[in-house]
Design an enzyme around this catalytic site. Structure first.
Site, short mmCIF file in Angstrom:
data_model
loop_
_atom_site.label_atom_id
_atom_site.label_comp_id
_atom_site.label_asym_id
_atom_site.label_seq_id
_atom_site.Cartn_x
_atom_site.Cartn_y
_atom_site.Cartn_z
N GLU A 43 54.51 25.09 51.57
CA GLU A 43 55.02 25.87 52.71
C GLU A 43 54.51 25.30 54.03
OE1 GLU A 43 54.10 30.02 52.11
OE2 GLU A 43 55.13 30.08 50.18
N ASP B 56 55.43 30.17 43.18
CA ASP B 56 54.24 31.01 43.12
C ASP B 56 54.62 32.49 43.17
OD1 ASP B 56 54.87 31.18 45.80
OD2 ASP B 56 52.90 30.57 46.55
N SER B 57 55.94 32.76 43.23
CA SER B 57 56.44 34.12 43.00
C SER B 57 56.00 34.59 41.62
CB SER B 57 57.97 34.16 43.12
OG SER B 57 58.56 33.11 42.38
N GLU C 179 63.84 30.15 54.04
CA GLU C 179 63.76 31.51 53.50
C GLU C 179 63.87 32.55 54.60
OE1 GLU C 179 60.68 32.22 50.59
OE2 GLU C 179 61.01 34.39 50.65
N ASP D 226 55.09 24.70 42.52
CA ASP D 226 54.80 25.27 43.84
C ASP D 226 53.29 25.24 44.07
OD1 ASP D 226 55.58 26.43 46.17
OD2 ASP D 226 56.13 28.38 45.30
N LYS E 252 56.30 21.63 45.74
CA LYS E 252 56.79 22.30 46.96
C LYS E 252 55.59 22.86 47.69
CE LYS E 252 58.76 26.56 47.02
NZ LYS E 252 57.84 27.27 47.95
O1 KIV Z 1 57.76 31.15 44.92
C1 KIV Z 1 59.00 31.08 44.92
O2 KIV Z 1 59.68 31.51 43.98
C2 KIV Z 1 59.64 30.49 46.08
C3 KIV Z 1 61.12 30.62 46.21
C4 KIV Z 1 61.47 32.02 46.48
C5 KIV Z 1 61.66 29.67 47.19
O3 KIV Z 1 58.97 29.94 46.90
#
Ligand code: KIV
Length: 276
Positions: A115, A44-45, A182, A83, A113
């Site tokens: 959190e 989600d970056s 992280e 994510d 993924k």
């Molecule tokens: O959103 C993302 O790119 C991430 C990574 C930095 C682990 O969660």
């Protein structure tokens, strides 16, 4: 055949380092896949490095699914992990199951993924029970940035360090196949890596993790709003892109682009007829 979670778990047992990169589009995913990197995270970056948001919090599930589909289309061998964005797995377990399933069914990802540690362990366990592989993510979890009060190193006090160890163990017990650590002190990440049997994937967590993940724009030097301390720029794409774009701009203005090489001819007699 794509990489499987069993192969990833075996890599830890064999002491083989695991490499992960983020991708958000077809072209980049294809390059990463052809290099042979086994896992691609559609992080989600996306919100920050592609969509220009100030944090990952505004990212929606529709945006994530749209980009995950593109990454899946660009890959043949890599496992693609979607994510789960902010508040798509917190409201209820059934909501989390529904949203995790969308990544698999609608976008074609092989895993998700999310959190959190102890607080999301029940949710992780239910998603895994449904047959969806889950990667955990603890430490500096960007979706909780307001709770942390900024992008700060996590796990530096004895209580916080113990909490992180417990979070990792809870994720393992819940059935997660790997855990992102992280921005945690390197010695603590090494300790967690020794305490769990599933792979740990570090980002700002030192070399003692079983693998590493980085944001593609950070390692290519194409995102310059800020460069995190954990990132190494293997290229400075921003300079190459800026100079190519400047050259194009200059040539169009000067009338030196396009040349005959980039143009198409036509039958002279048809042209003469058209001209009358
Ligand atoms: O959103 C993302 O790119 C991430 C990574 C930095 C682990 O969660």
């Amino acid at each position: 055949m794509r990489v499987t979670i069993n192969q990833i778990k075996e890599m830890k047992q064999k002491g083989e380092k695991i490499t992960i990169l983020t991708a958000y589009d077809y072209t980049t995913a294809k390059i990463i896949d052809e290099v042979g990197i086994p896992l691609i995270l559609v992080g989600d970056s996306l919100g920050m490095v592609v969509l220009g948001y100030e944090s990952t919090i505004p990212v929606t599930i529709e945006e994530m699914l749209h980009h995950t589909r593109a990454v899946v289309r660009g890959t043949k061998q890599a496992m693609v992990i979607g994510d789960m964005p902010f508040m798509t797995y917190h409201i209820s377990v059934s909501d989390a199951l529904h949203n995790a399933a969308r990544f698999i069914q609608e976008a074609g990802a092989q895993a998700v993924k999310l959190e959190g540690g102890v607080n999301v362990a029940d949710t992780v366990s239910r998603i895994v029970e449904c047959g969806i592989p889950v990667m955990g993510h603890i430490g500096l979890t960007p979706q909780s940035i307001h709770q942390f009060g900024g992008f700060k190193v996590q796990g530096r006090t004895p209580e916080a360090a113990v909490r992180l160890v417990k979070d990792a163990q809870a994720l393992e017990e819940a059935g997660a196949f790997a855990i992102v650590l992280e921005t945690v002190p390197a010695p603590l990440a090494t300790l967690i890596t020794q305490k769990v049997n599933i792979p740990t994937i570090g980002i700002g967590a030192g070399v003692g993790c079983d693998g590493q993940v980085q944001v593609i724009n950070d390692i290519l030097g194409s995102f310059t709003d800020f460069v995190p301390k954990h990132a190494k720029q293997y290229a400075k794409l921003i300079d190459i892109m800026s100079s190519a774009i400047t050259e194009y701009y200059t040539e169009v203005k000067a009338g030196s682009f396009p040349t005959d090489k980039q143009s198409f001819s036509m039958d002279e007699t048809i042209l003469a007829e058209l001209k009358g």
